[in-house]
Design an enzyme around this catalytic site. Structure first.
Site, short mmCIF file in Angstrom:
data_model
loop_
_atom_site.label_atom_id
_atom_site.label_comp_id
_atom_site.label_asym_id
_atom_site.label_seq_id
_atom_site.Cartn_x
_atom_site.Cartn_y
_atom_site.Cartn_z
N CYS A 77 0.72 -1.26 0.12
CA CYS A 77 0.06 -0.08 0.02
C CYS A 77 0.90 1.30 0.02
O CYS A 77 1.57 1.52 1.03
CB CYS A 77 -0.83 0.01 1.35
SG CYS A 77 -1.90 1.42 1.33
N LYS A 135 2.36 11.63 -12.07
CA LYS A 135 2.08 10.35 -12.82
C LYS A 135 2.92 10.60 -14.18
O LYS A 135 2.55 11.99 -14.87
CB LYS A 135 0.61 9.87 -13.16
CG LYS A 135 -0.10 9.54 -11.89
CD LYS A 135 -1.53 9.05 -12.35
CE LYS A 135 -2.41 8.97 -11.23
NZ LYS A 135 -2.71 9.79 -10.22
#
Length: 416
Positions: free
Chosen positions: A158, A363
């Site tokens: 995670c 990103k």
């Protein structure tokens, strides 16, 4: 015109074809150890949450084949990220295979306690872009609205393990009034993504309250929810929840699926209820070593997602989260997989491979090299088969009046 610099994809072997066919079958997770539980309880999402596996003693009882590394990891799990697995999702684990791709995602290992020098607790730099608690404003027109630190089950890789489950003492407390006030005071924000933790763990009423508050802000055009609930806890996707969500269009949902085995008949039905409510669905996968870093597995996953009416959206390079080195596949492997998806399956099935730039860069798309060169009179491009084509275009972007020429191998050196 064209030339070919490398051969196309080899036809799949009989074994590869059979493996792909098996991976794409939809199967029920079954009841397993809980075969005596009534249908009413088993299909109640609150029952599933109440009966999650959360201790090493429970894990050893239900999975007596725990390896020494898994046992040690489970004992230490709550020092980094809590251990929790719903009974439904636990049934997907193969107890005879310590490299089971489901098992690798949710069973802790002692490796989680080893932090490589390049790993970070906040690899995406979210805390440094947080103007108020629980809100991340990294991109110009959108924000990440963190609503909870709880999940139905906990993924061992995670990105927010510093925050999620509060095992490490992060003490996350979202302040909805401040988060909503910030969004309302910044008219450039048109897109709000609810995440956490998992927003769909909220009751229908609490989630509806938040969505109403956001919909009341005039400049918020677009709402999104990031969730793994349809995969970990499909029982939560009730008709009542779907009817409530339907009020807030345009509302998109991103699900998180990494392996085709996760797409069971139960998950497909839950996702179908969301799709029938008019909610566009995308999938985000993380490239994980021995889970999905294989083109046969990845191709089966993306094709199976389309059969569930989910568009493969992102394939993430695993973030540099502390303790995740044992699960991290290489960028080279990711590019190899993308090479074998593009052109070899429908474009709808091809996700965008991205790296979330360490430290908060956002990103960054990562693609194989398809543009080989560009000069004053032409652009040379390579297709999925390795064949090279000329697109005639002048340096200023206007069309070149000359027809494309046949490209010979030595001509590739004349592109400078």
């Amino acid at each position: 015109m064209q030339t070919e610099i490398s051969g196309g994809e080899e036809p799949p072997s009989g074994q590869e074809f059979q493996t792909s066919k098996e991976l794409k079958q939809f199967k029920s997770a079954g009841r397993g150890f809980w075969h005596d539980v009534s249908d009413q309880d088993w299909n109640d999402w609150r029952w599933q949450l109440k009966h999650r596996i959360t201790t090493v003693e429970q894990l050893q009882k239900f999975l007596p084949t725990l390896t020494p590394e898994e046992f040690a990891g489970a004992k230490l799990a709550n020092h980094k990220l809590a251990l929790a697995i719903t009974p439904y999702f636990f049934n997907l684990i193969d107890p005879a295979d310590e490299n089971c791709p489901i098992r690798l995602q949710v069973i802790p290992k002692e490796s989680e306690t080893h932090t490589a020098p390049w790993e970070m607790s906040d690899p995406c730099g979210e805390d440094s872009h947080s103007p108020v608690p629980g809100l991340v404003h990294r991109y110009p027109d959108r924000v990440l609205f963190l609503v909870t630190d709880r999940c139905a089950s906990y993924c061992r890789y995670c990105t927010r393990s510093r925050l999620v489950s509060n095992a490490s003492g992060y003490d996350f407390h979202p302040e909805f009034d401040k988060q909503i006030a910030y969004i309302a005071s910044h008219p450039e924000i048109r897109d709000v993504l609810l995440s956490g933790g998992d927003p769909l763990l909220f009751s229908d009423e609490k989630l509806e309250f938040l969505l109403n508050k956001l919909r009341a802000i005039p400049h918020v055009e677009f709402l999104r929810i990031g969730t793994r609930i349809p995969i970990f806890l499909p029982q939560r996707i009730t008709p009542e929840l779907c009817a409530m969500l339907k009020q807030f269009h345009p509302l998109f949902i991103s699900v998180h699926t990494n392996h085709p085995r996760e797409l069971t008949t139960e998950a497909r039905a839950a996702i179908g209820r969301l799709a029938d409510a008019g909610i566009p669905l995308g999938n985000q996968s993380v490239l994980l070593k021995n889970v999905n870093d294989d083109v046969t597995v990845m191709k089966a996953l993306v094709q199976k997602l389309l059969m569930c009416r989910v568009k493969p959206y992102y394939l993430y390079q695993c973030d540099l989260i502390s303790g995740s080195a044992h699960l991290r596949a290489s960028v080279a492997k990711g590019l190899e997989i993308m090479e074998q998806l593009r052109g070899h399956t429908t474009g709808y099935a091809v996700p965008q491979y991205v790296i979330d730039a360490p430290g908060g860069g956002g990103k960054v798309p990562i693609n194989p090299e398809y543009v080989l060169c560009r000069n004053a009179g032409r652009v040379l491009v390579r297709n999925y088969e390795g064949k090279i084509f000329e697109y005639p275009e002048n340096a200023d972007g206007t069309p070149n009046s000359k027809p494309p020429q046949k490209i010979e191998e030595p001509d590739l050196c004349k592109c400078s």
